[in-house]
Design an enzyme around this catalytic site. Structure first.
Site, PDB file in Angstrom:
ATOM      1  N   CYS A 148       0.818  -1.079  -0.028  1.00 30.24           N
ATOM      2  CA  CYS A 148      -0.048  -0.010   0.070  1.00 30.24           C
ATOM      3  C   CYS A 148       0.788   1.310   0.083  1.00 30.24           C
ATOM      4  CB  CYS A 148      -0.859  -0.118   1.194  1.00 30.24           C
ATOM      5  SG  CYS A 148      -0.224  -0.374   2.786  1.00 30.24           S
ATOM      6  N   TYR A 149       1.778   1.404   0.981  1.00 34.13           N
ATOM      7  CA  TYR A 149       2.718   2.422   0.923  1.00 34.13           C
ATOM      8  C   TYR A 149       3.507   2.680  -0.322  1.00 34.13           C
ATOM      9  CZ  TYR A 149       1.979   3.118   5.989  1.00 34.13           C
ATOM     10  OH  TYR A 149       1.264   3.179   7.288  1.00 34.13           O
TER      11      TYR A 149
END
Length: 311
Positions: free
Chosen positions: A115-116
């Site tokens: 996600c990051y």
């Protein structure tokens, strides 16, 4: 005829969101193991080998184990949502906007991005490729996410009885598992200095890359960085680039609706010495489950946005 899909780890946060996105899709037929069989190695092996697609929503060790269960002669194609194979040989990185949709379409083994890293790479990788940003710069990434990205244990810490966490920063040993992924797929010379944090919102994510662009040899201007991103993502229905940013704030809402899109921002100060590159996305959407469904669509030969929640 519908494609069969087995979600190994369907009871977890990512798996549940993928199931929700596929629930009303007649192009896919979900292979579901009941509670008594989903942890049975023989039942899992059968499901993994008999399905057209397997989506792994598992811890790293379990994902590696699941891949080992798949016979080389099996027809099964795999999307792994864990960290285990994101820089591994023989795996295609499942970020179609960066690696190309043809690469994902023809791949047997696809690793879903973190996600990051999705926010960081969306901002930095195209600019490094275009020569707008240097590959040898010591990049920093500051990011904040909703707590759902930490799975059941972190959800309990934020939602359980007596929970009082207002802010959580972590990765303080400076060896976060996303580091190799961010470096390799952005084409960088150095590991990114990554500072992730969590706030009491279920979903949502803001990823920022602050830049002292005036100290770079080529002295790129914020407007040029924005123009390069606009050109790179032109025509995308999933990744959008804000034009001429004048926003005074960017927010994560406690009760945000699920979204599989991502918006990129470029902010610059007068004179252009500094810039802030910012990605806003749903950590469970384009940052996890939405990306898996996008990859599944492409691998199945379907329009990539089918079934996605784009708002």
């Amino acid at each position: 005829m519908a494609h069969t899909v087995f979600i190994d780890g369907a009871a977890g946060t990512t798996g549940l969101e993928i199931r929700d996105r596929l629930a009303d899709r007649n192009e896919f037929e979900l292979v579901v193991l009941d509670d008594a069989r989903r942890k049975d190695p023989a039942a899992r092996r059968e499901a993994l080998n008999d399905s057209d697609f397997a989506i792994l929503c598992l811890p790293d060790d379990a994902a590696i184990e699941a891949v080992a269960m798949i016979d080389p002669s099996s027809k099964t194609r795999v999307i792994d949502a864990s960290t285990a194979h994101r820089v591994a040989d023989g795996w295609t990185y499942g970020f179609p906007e960066l690696v190309g949709r043809d690469a994902v379409s023809s791949a047997r083994f696809v690793s879903n991005p973190g996600c990051y890293p999705t926010g960081f790479l969306a901002l930095v990788a195209p600019l490094v490729r275009a020569g707008q940003l240097p590959a040898d710069w010591p990049y920093t990434c500051n990011a904040v996410s909703g707590y759902s990205g930490g799975g059941k244990a972190l959800i309990e810490r934020f939602e359980g009885e007596g929970a009082d966490i207002a802010f959580r920063t972590y990765g303080l040993n400076l060896a976060h598992k996303h580091g190799p992924e961010m470096k390799v797929h952005a084409g960088l010379d150095h590991v990114v200095l990554f500072a992730p944090s969590v706030v009491p919102a279920y979903r949502g994510m803001v990823v920022e890359v602050p830049l002292h662009v005036g100290a770079m040899a080529n002295d790129p201007h914020a407007d040029a960085l924005r123009d390069a991103l606009l050109a790179f993502y032109e025509g995308s229905s999933i990744v959008m680039v804000s034009r001429g940013d004048t926003a005074s704030e960017l927010l994560i809402h406690r009760n945000a609706e699920p979204s599989d899109s991502m918006t990129l921002h470029v902010f610059g100060n007068e004179g252009g010495w500094n810039a802030r590159l910012v990605a806003v996305l749903d950590n469970l959407g384009k940052g996890a489950s939405g990306a898996a469904v996008q990859n599944l669509n492409i691998m199945a030969g379907l329009p990539e946005c089918t079934g996605l929640r784009l708002i």
